[in-house]
Enzyme design. Sequence first.
Site, mmCIF file in Angstrom:
data_model
loop_
_atom_site.group_PDB
_atom_site.id
_atom_site.type_symbol
_atom_site.label_atom_id
_atom_site.label_comp_id
_atom_site.label_asym_id
_atom_site.label_seq_id
_atom_site.Cartn_x
_atom_site.Cartn_y
_atom_site.Cartn_z
ATOM 1 N N HIS A 285 -6.893 -12.154 -1.644
ATOM 2 C CA HIS A 285 -6.151 -11.066 -2.340
ATOM 3 C C HIS A 285 -4.819 -11.262 -3.030
ATOM 4 O O HIS A 285 -4.738 -10.822 -3.971
ATOM 5 C CB HIS A 285 -6.149 -9.935 -1.217
ATOM 6 C CG HIS A 285 -5.752 -8.421 -1.950
ATOM 7 N ND1 HIS A 285 -6.807 -7.502 -2.201
ATOM 8 C CD2 HIS A 285 -4.537 -8.091 -2.465
ATOM 9 C CE1 HIS A 285 -6.125 -6.528 -2.818
ATOM 10 N NE2 HIS A 285 -4.592 -6.931 -2.887
ATOM 11 N N GLU A 286 -4.086 -11.663 -2.099
ATOM 12 C CA GLU A 286 -2.598 -11.844 -2.774
ATOM 13 C C GLU A 286 -2.626 -12.993 -3.611
ATOM 14 O O GLU A 286 -1.840 -13.012 -4.634
ATOM 15 C CB GLU A 286 -1.564 -11.995 -1.193
ATOM 16 C CG GLU A 286 -1.563 -11.123 -0.218
ATOM 17 C CD GLU A 286 -1.437 -9.684 -0.808
ATOM 18 O OE1 GLU A 286 -1.142 -9.499 -1.897
ATOM 19 O OE2 GLU A 286 -1.944 -8.653 -0.008
ATOM 20 N N CYS B 261 -5.507 -1.632 -2.280
ATOM 21 C CA CYS B 261 -4.151 -2.428 -2.395
ATOM 22 C C CYS B 261 -2.979 -1.445 -2.685
ATOM 23 O O CYS B 261 -3.374 -0.235 -3.110
ATOM 24 C CB CYS B 261 -4.290 -3.201 -3.573
ATOM 25 S SG CYS B 261 -2.758 -4.145 -4.209
ATOM 26 N N HIS C 280 -3.267 -11.858 -7.010
ATOM 27 C CA HIS C 280 -1.974 -11.397 -7.773
ATOM 28 C C HIS C 280 -1.328 -12.350 -8.789
ATOM 29 O O HIS C 280 -0.780 -11.864 -9.640
ATOM 30 C CB HIS C 280 -0.996 -10.638 -6.681
ATOM 31 C CG HIS C 280 -1.460 -9.306 -6.232
ATOM 32 N ND1 HIS C 280 -1.540 -8.213 -6.919
ATOM 33 C CD2 HIS C 280 -2.178 -8.714 -5.019
ATOM 34 C CE1 HIS C 280 -1.817 -7.156 -6.391
ATOM 35 N NE2 HIS C 280 -2.204 -7.454 -5.317
#
Length: 136
Positions: free
Chosen positions: A126-127, A85, A130
Amino acid sequence: MIKPIVKDVLFLGQKSEEATKKDMAVADDLMDTLRANLQNCVGLAGNMIGVRKCILVFTVGNLIVPMINPVILKKEKPYETEENCLSLIGVRKTKRYEMIEVEYLDRNFKNQKQVFTGFTAQIIQHEMDHFEGIII
């Protein structure tokens, strides 16, 4: 506008809020910032540029696709992988799903529902982590 990438794990560890039409400039900034980091990056979430809103962008070929307030409706075929990342140094292990179905708002705040597979599905997951304050 190209924004600096946030590396503050305390900030990144906080949950994001739902985005509204007033937050569309964040989507534009995310797209500009991703475009400037394409050599090292395939997706960004709002908090990575300092805005805790549920907006992400990712690449598909030469396109950069924004997603506003995405929700995963279905996920299938879990697997273990390693990711890195821009907000972190190094690579970390994580669990992802080969196929996800996502409901989200597009740039025009129109409802969309789409199935994603493979690497694109991995980027979106993945995003979206966040948004929950999860950093691989």
